[in-house]
Design an enzyme around this catalytic site. Structure first.
Site, mmCIF file in Angstrom:
data_model
loop_
_atom_site.group_PDB
_atom_site.id
_atom_site.type_symbol
_atom_site.label_atom_id
_atom_site.label_comp_id
_atom_site.label_asym_id
_atom_site.label_seq_id
_atom_site.Cartn_x
_atom_site.Cartn_y
_atom_site.Cartn_z
ATOM 1 N N HIS A 1 0.844 -1.200 0.000
ATOM 2 C CA HIS A 1 0.000 0.000 0.000
ATOM 3 C C HIS A 1 0.884 1.257 0.000
ATOM 4 O O HIS A 1 0.621 2.218 -0.728
ATOM 5 C CB HIS A 1 -0.864 0.067 1.273
ATOM 6 C CG HIS A 1 -1.905 -0.987 1.405
ATOM 7 N ND1 HIS A 1 -2.041 -1.754 2.537
ATOM 8 C CD2 HIS A 1 -2.888 -1.398 0.565
ATOM 9 C CE1 HIS A 1 -3.065 -2.585 2.405
ATOM 10 N NE2 HIS A 1 -3.584 -2.403 1.202
ATOM 11 N N LYS B 1 -15.706 -8.171 3.889
ATOM 12 C CA LYS B 1 -14.607 -8.877 4.567
ATOM 13 C C LYS B 1 -15.002 -9.170 6.002
ATOM 14 O O LYS B 1 -15.879 -8.502 6.561
ATOM 15 C CB LYS B 1 -13.338 -8.008 4.561
ATOM 16 C CG LYS B 1 -12.708 -7.896 3.185
ATOM 17 C CD LYS B 1 -11.387 -7.166 3.225
ATOM 18 C CE LYS B 1 -10.748 -7.133 1.848
ATOM 19 N NZ LYS B 1 -9.604 -6.212 1.788
ATOM 20 N N ARG C 1 -2.255 -6.074 -8.253
ATOM 21 C CA ARG C 1 -1.128 -6.975 -7.993
ATOM 22 C C ARG C 1 -0.969 -7.990 -9.112
ATOM 23 O O ARG C 1 0.068 -8.093 -9.730
ATOM 24 C CB ARG C 1 -1.320 -7.699 -6.658
ATOM 25 C CG ARG C 1 -1.098 -6.805 -5.467
ATOM 26 C CD ARG C 1 -1.536 -7.453 -4.200
ATOM 27 N NE ARG C 1 -2.960 -7.749 -4.233
ATOM 28 C CZ ARG C 1 -3.701 -8.061 -3.180
ATOM 29 N NH1 ARG C 1 -3.140 -8.152 -2.006
ATOM 30 N NH2 ARG C 1 -4.985 -8.298 -3.298
ATOM 31 N N SER D 1 -2.839 -7.636 3.194
ATOM 32 C CA SER D 1 -3.050 -7.449 4.643
ATOM 33 C C SER D 1 -3.429 -8.770 5.293
ATOM 34 O O SER D 1 -2.999 -9.071 6.411
ATOM 35 C CB SER D 1 -4.151 -6.419 4.901
ATOM 36 O OG SER D 1 -3.782 -5.167 4.406
HETATM 37 O O1 PNS Z 1 -8.887 -2.651 0.603
HETATM 38 P P1 PNS Z 1 -10.138 -3.230 0.042
HETATM 39 O O2 PNS Z 1 -10.985 -3.822 1.153
HETATM 40 O O3 PNS Z 1 -9.866 -4.211 -1.063
HETATM 41 O O4 PNS Z 1 -10.986 -2.027 -0.621
HETATM 42 C C1 PNS Z 1 -12.215 -2.280 -1.265
HETATM 43 C C2 PNS Z 1 -12.929 -0.991 -1.646
HETATM 44 C C3 PNS Z 1 -12.877 0.001 -0.523
HETATM 45 C C4 PNS Z 1 -12.265 -0.385 -2.858
HETATM 46 C C5 PNS Z 1 -14.394 -1.325 -2.003
HETATM 47 O O5 PNS Z 1 -14.912 -2.225 -1.085
HETATM 48 C C6 PNS Z 1 -15.268 -0.097 -1.998
HETATM 49 O O6 PNS Z 1 -15.125 0.766 -2.818
HETATM 50 N N1 PNS Z 1 -16.177 -0.021 -1.008
HETATM 51 C C7 PNS Z 1 -17.044 1.106 -0.781
HETATM 52 C C8 PNS Z 1 -18.470 0.783 -1.189
HETATM 53 C C9 PNS Z 1 -18.628 1.030 -2.672
HETATM 54 O O7 PNS Z 1 -18.322 2.086 -3.162
HETATM 55 N N2 PNS Z 1 -19.131 0.008 -3.391
HETATM 56 C C10 PNS Z 1 -19.288 0.100 -4.818
HETATM 57 C C11 PNS Z 1 -18.145 -0.605 -5.543
HETATM 58 S S1 PNS Z 1 -18.233 -2.330 -5.250
#
Ligand code: PNS
Length: 164
Positions: free
Chosen positions: A17, A41, A91, A129
């Site tokens: 990150h 998650k 990745r 993570s």
């Molecule tokens: O670090 P992560 O958990 O892989 O991040 C995931 C993230 C934050 C990019 C994704 O879960 C997200 O954008 N969540 C916010 C809710 C949202 O906007 N949902 C619409 C897209 S699926």
């Protein structure tokens, strides 16, 4: 003034990150890291507040990087921050399907917001993570995986988990 947001769970922030954050900080005038609880998650190891503090310590040397937490949609967070760009690290092929799907659907919901992918540096392409947490849980030293400020916090958290 071009602002980009970099959203994620960061539970905890890894060197992968941090590599993306540094590279984004060279590309954009302002980078706002958005920390959220990812509902898809399992329960996070660190609270959102703890993750924000760890990230603030990690990025202290980067004057154009800011850390915030948010709930809800990432596109709404981007708009709140006056950002038209969402940065995500890619990745390997495993990330591609879901990241492309999110980028495309986000762009339909918010046509003024685009997602830019940075390819993860090769030395961090294996890193996540969840992997860090698993190694730390079973007692491995994770110093090569996380920023120095995060190391004692993860060790302490795992210790507390085990004694409780
Ligand atoms: O670090 P992560 O958990 O892989 O991040 C995931 C993230 C934050 C990019 C994704 O879960 C997200 O954008 N969540 C916010 C809710 C949202 O906007 N949902 C619409 C897209 S699926």
């Amino acid at each position: 003034m071009i602002t980009a947001v970099y959203p994620g769970s960061f539970d905890p922030v890894t060197l992968g990150h941090f590599d993306i954050i540094k590279r984004a900080s060279y590309l954009f005038d302002r980078v706002v890291i958005g920390v959220l609880n990812n509902s898809s998650k399992k329960q996070a190891l660190f609270s959102k507040e703890e993750r924000v503090i760890m990230l603030e310590e990690t990025v202290a040397e980067l004057p154009n990087v800011f850390v915030r937490s948010f709930d809800g949609l990432v596109v709404d967070f981007a708009r709140e921050q006056d950002a038209h760009i969402i940065v995500r690290g890619l990745r390997a092929m495993g990330d591609f399907d879901i990241e492309l799907q999110m980028a495309q659907s986000n762009h339909i919901v918010a046509p003024d917001v685009d997602t830019l992918f940075l390819s993860t540096s090769v030395e961090y392409s294996y890193l996540s993570s969840s992997m860090v947490k698993e190694y730390a849980y079973y007692g491995a030293n994770v110093k090569d995986f996380v920023p120095a400020n995060v190391l004692p916090k993860i060790e302490e958290k795992i210790h507390l988990m085990k004694v409780n």
